[in-house]
Motif scaffolding. Structure first.
Motif, PDB file in Angstrom:
ATOM      1  N   TRP A 170      48.185  35.568  50.974  1.00  0.00           N
ATOM      2  CA  TRP A 170      47.599  36.849  50.570  1.00  0.00           C
ATOM      3  C   TRP A 170      48.033  37.991  51.487  1.00  0.00           C
ATOM      4  N   ASP A 171      48.177  37.701  52.765  1.00  0.00           N
ATOM      5  CA  ASP A 171      48.565  38.754  53.700  1.00  0.00           C
ATOM      6  C   ASP A 171      49.981  39.250  53.404  1.00  0.00           C
ATOM      7  N   LYS A 172      50.861  38.323  53.084  1.00  0.00           N
ATOM      8  CA  LYS A 172      52.237  38.721  52.735  1.00  0.00           C
ATOM      9  C   LYS A 172      52.252  39.532  51.437  1.00  0.00           C
ATOM     10  N   LEU A 173      51.406  39.157  50.478  1.00  0.00           N
ATOM     11  CA  LEU A 173      51.325  39.924  49.236  1.00  0.00           C
ATOM     12  C   LEU A 173      50.824  41.339  49.502  1.00  0.00           C
ATOM     13  N   ARG A 174      49.872  41.471  50.409  1.00  0.00           N
ATOM     14  CA  ARG A 174      49.359  42.797  50.760  1.00  0.00           C
ATOM     15  C   ARG A 174      50.470  43.664  51.353  1.00  0.00           C
ATOM     16  N   ILE A 175      51.280  43.067  52.216  1.00  0.00           N
ATOM     17  CA  ILE A 175      52.380  43.810  52.832  1.00  0.00           C
ATOM     18  C   ILE A 175      53.448  44.137  51.792  1.00  0.00           C
ATOM     19  N   PHE A 176      53.750  43.164  50.920  1.00  0.00           N
ATOM     20  CA  PHE A 176      54.722  43.425  49.852  1.00  0.00           C
ATOM     21  C   PHE A 176      54.268  44.589  48.980  1.00  0.00           C
ATOM     22  N   HIS A 177      52.984  44.610  48.610  1.00  0.00           N
ATOM     23  CA  HIS A 177      52.467  45.676  47.741  1.00  0.00           C
ATOM     24  C   HIS A 177      52.625  47.039  48.413  1.00  0.00           C
ATOM     25  N   ALA A 178      52.349  47.105  49.701  1.00  0.00           N
ATOM     26  CA  ALA A 178      52.477  48.372  50.427  1.00  0.00           C
ATOM     27  C   ALA A 178      53.925  48.833  50.467  1.00  0.00           C
TER      28      ALA A 178
ATOM     29  N   LEU B 159      40.972  52.138  31.040  1.00  0.00           N
ATOM     30  CA  LEU B 159      39.780  51.907  31.850  1.00  0.00           C
ATOM     31  C   LEU B 159      39.692  50.480  32.386  1.00  0.00           C
ATOM     32  N   PRO B 160      39.955  49.439  31.574  1.00  0.00           N
ATOM     33  CA  PRO B 160      39.888  48.082  32.130  1.00  0.00           C
ATOM     34  C   PRO B 160      40.853  47.856  33.293  1.00  0.00           C
ATOM     35  N   MET B 161      41.979  48.600  33.307  1.00  0.00           N
ATOM     36  CA  MET B 161      42.934  48.482  34.408  1.00  0.00           C
ATOM     37  C   MET B 161      42.631  49.471  35.527  1.00  0.00           C
TER      38      MET B 161
ATOM     39  N   PHE C 211      55.154  43.040  41.624  1.00  0.00           N
ATOM     40  CA  PHE C 211      54.453  44.302  41.868  1.00  0.00           C
ATOM     41  C   PHE C 211      53.434  44.571  40.766  1.00  0.00           C
ATOM     42  N   ASP C 212      53.775  44.245  39.513  1.00  0.00           N
ATOM     43  CA  ASP C 212      52.810  44.382  38.417  1.00  0.00           C
ATOM     44  C   ASP C 212      51.562  43.557  38.703  1.00  0.00           C
ATOM     45  N   ALA C 213      51.780  42.348  39.226  1.00  0.00           N
ATOM     46  CA  ALA C 213      50.645  41.466  39.521  1.00  0.00           C
ATOM     47  C   ALA C 213      49.808  41.994  40.677  1.00  0.00           C
ATOM     48  N   THR C 214      50.465  42.454  41.755  1.00  0.00           N
ATOM     49  CA  THR C 214      49.699  42.944  42.909  1.00  0.00           C
ATOM     50  C   THR C 214      49.000  44.259  42.579  1.00  0.00           C
ATOM     51  N   ARG C 215      49.621  45.080  41.713  1.00  0.00           N
ATOM     52  CA  ARG C 215      48.978  46.334  41.316  1.00  0.00           C
ATOM     53  C   ARG C 215      47.696  46.055  40.535  1.00  0.00           C
ATOM     54  N   SER C 216      47.763  45.074  39.632  1.00  0.00           N
ATOM     55  CA  SER C 216      46.567  44.683  38.878  1.00  0.00           C
ATOM     56  C   SER C 216      45.494  44.132  39.807  1.00  0.00           C
ATOM     57  N   MET C 217      45.922  43.330  40.783  1.00  0.00           N
ATOM     58  CA  MET C 217      44.970  42.784  41.756  1.00  0.00           C
ATOM     59  C   MET C 217      44.303  43.905  42.547  1.00  0.00           C
ATOM     60  N   ALA C 218      45.085  44.893  42.953  1.00  0.00           N
ATOM     61  CA  ALA C 218      44.547  45.991  43.758  1.00  0.00           C
ATOM     62  C   ALA C 218      43.493  46.766  42.974  1.00  0.00           C
ATOM     63  N   LYS C 219      43.763  46.999  41.674  1.00  0.00           N
ATOM     64  CA  LYS C 219      42.803  47.725  40.859  1.00  0.00           C
ATOM     65  C   LYS C 219      41.513  46.928  40.683  1.00  0.00           C
TER      66      LYS C 219
END
Length: 301
Positions: free
Chosen positions: A3-11, A133-135, A65-73
């Motif tokens: 998860w930490d690597k995904l957070r850094i990748f998203h940034a 709205l759901p996203m 990135f699509d996946a991490t963006r959805s996770m962030a929302k």
């Protein structure tokens, strides 16, 4: 997957730069770079194309990135629900609605809401595009038709009709039309039928244009139409809620109006218990009830 690597990748993907991502994450560029390389090795793929001007996502990077963006929302939505207090109302509330309604009806009334909840931070997004709205592109929407997106709580607020208005100085100079055919002697101010607007308004514009109107002014939102009318440029097609609060508008051809336009408030199911949503919804409903009461009193007099 780490998860930490995904957070850094998203940034990094969001910033397009290792340096800018490092500044956001309070990490060195080299530390960010090591984490991205380790993530690429664990996935067995390349996530970024490296260029002198920055980083560009590969096809595989776009998918991630699509996946991490959805996770962030989703995480933002969860955080918002956690922050909502049963006793206090504070924090950001992202409201989306059409430009005309937001500018002419909602924004002028918001001082009452801020007086009651001064720590509320409203992000008012005025555009014709329907946000997801759901996203979590917005928290709550007010729209001129029933939302079709799934997993939304909907409430029908009121109905609106499009009608013709002019200023008194304009009518004194140019005369008041007595029939639709008389509109040919006046300038019609409205939205072009090809612009984003409620379908009932577009249909009425089409009907009006059949009367050989020689002069027109097309504006792509109702705020612009209102300003043109108030500056005595012609007869404008505007939503009827404006006449409740603006005495400078005089209705023309009272038998002419559009079909009803339903107005809905909607928000995601996951925000059902949000205190910010609750107070905003109740505020809008209260303002509509007050407007209806004033209209009935005016009719009685």
């Amino acid at each position: 997957m780490d998860w930490d690597k995904l957070r850094i990748f998203h940034a990094v993907a969001d910033a397009g730069s290792l340096t800018h991502a490092g500044d956001t994450l309070h990490l060195s560029q080299s530390a960010v770079s090591r984490q991205i390389r380790a993530l690429e090795e664990s996935l067995g793929t390349t996530l970024f194309h490296r260029h002198a001007r920055g980083l560009i996502l590969t096809e595989q990077g776009e998918l991630l990135f699509d996946a991490t963006r959805s996770m962030a929302k989703r995480l933002d939505a969860a955080a918002a629900r956690i922050r909502d207090s049963e006793e206090e109302v504070y924090g950001e509330l992202r409201v989306t609605t059409a430009t005309g309604f937001g500018t002419l009806w909602l924004a002028p009334r918001l001082s009452k809401l801020y007086d009651k909840y001064p720590e509320l931070k409203i992000d008012l997004m005025l555009e014709e595009r329907v946000l997801d709205l759901p996203m979590r592109e917005a928290d709550v929407a007010i729209r001129m038709k029933e939302p079709s997106q799934a997993d939304l709580i909907r409430k029908r607020l009121m109905t609106v009709r499009m009608r013709l208005y002019a200023s008194e100085p304009y009518l004194e100079e140019h005369g008041t039309p007595q029939s639709m055919d008389d509109l040919a002697k006046h300038r019609l101010i409205c939205q072009n039928t090809t612009s984003h607007q409620v379908s009932a308004g577009a249909r009425l514009v089409q009907e009006l244009m059949q009367h050989e109107i020689r002069s027109t002014l097309f504006v792509n939102n109702y705020f612009g139409v209102q300003q043109a009318v108030l500056n005595h440029l012609g007869i404008g097609l505007l939503p009827d809620y404006l006449s409740e609060t603006d005495s400078r508008l005089t209705r023309v051809l009272p038998d002419v109006d559009s079909s009803e336009v339903p107005v809905f408030l909607a928000y995601p199911e996951e925000l059902r218990h949000s205190k910010r949503i609750e107070v905003f919804r109740d505020f809008v409903i209260s303002e509509i009830a007050e407007s209806r009461k004033r209209a009935r009193e005016d009719d009685a007099t």
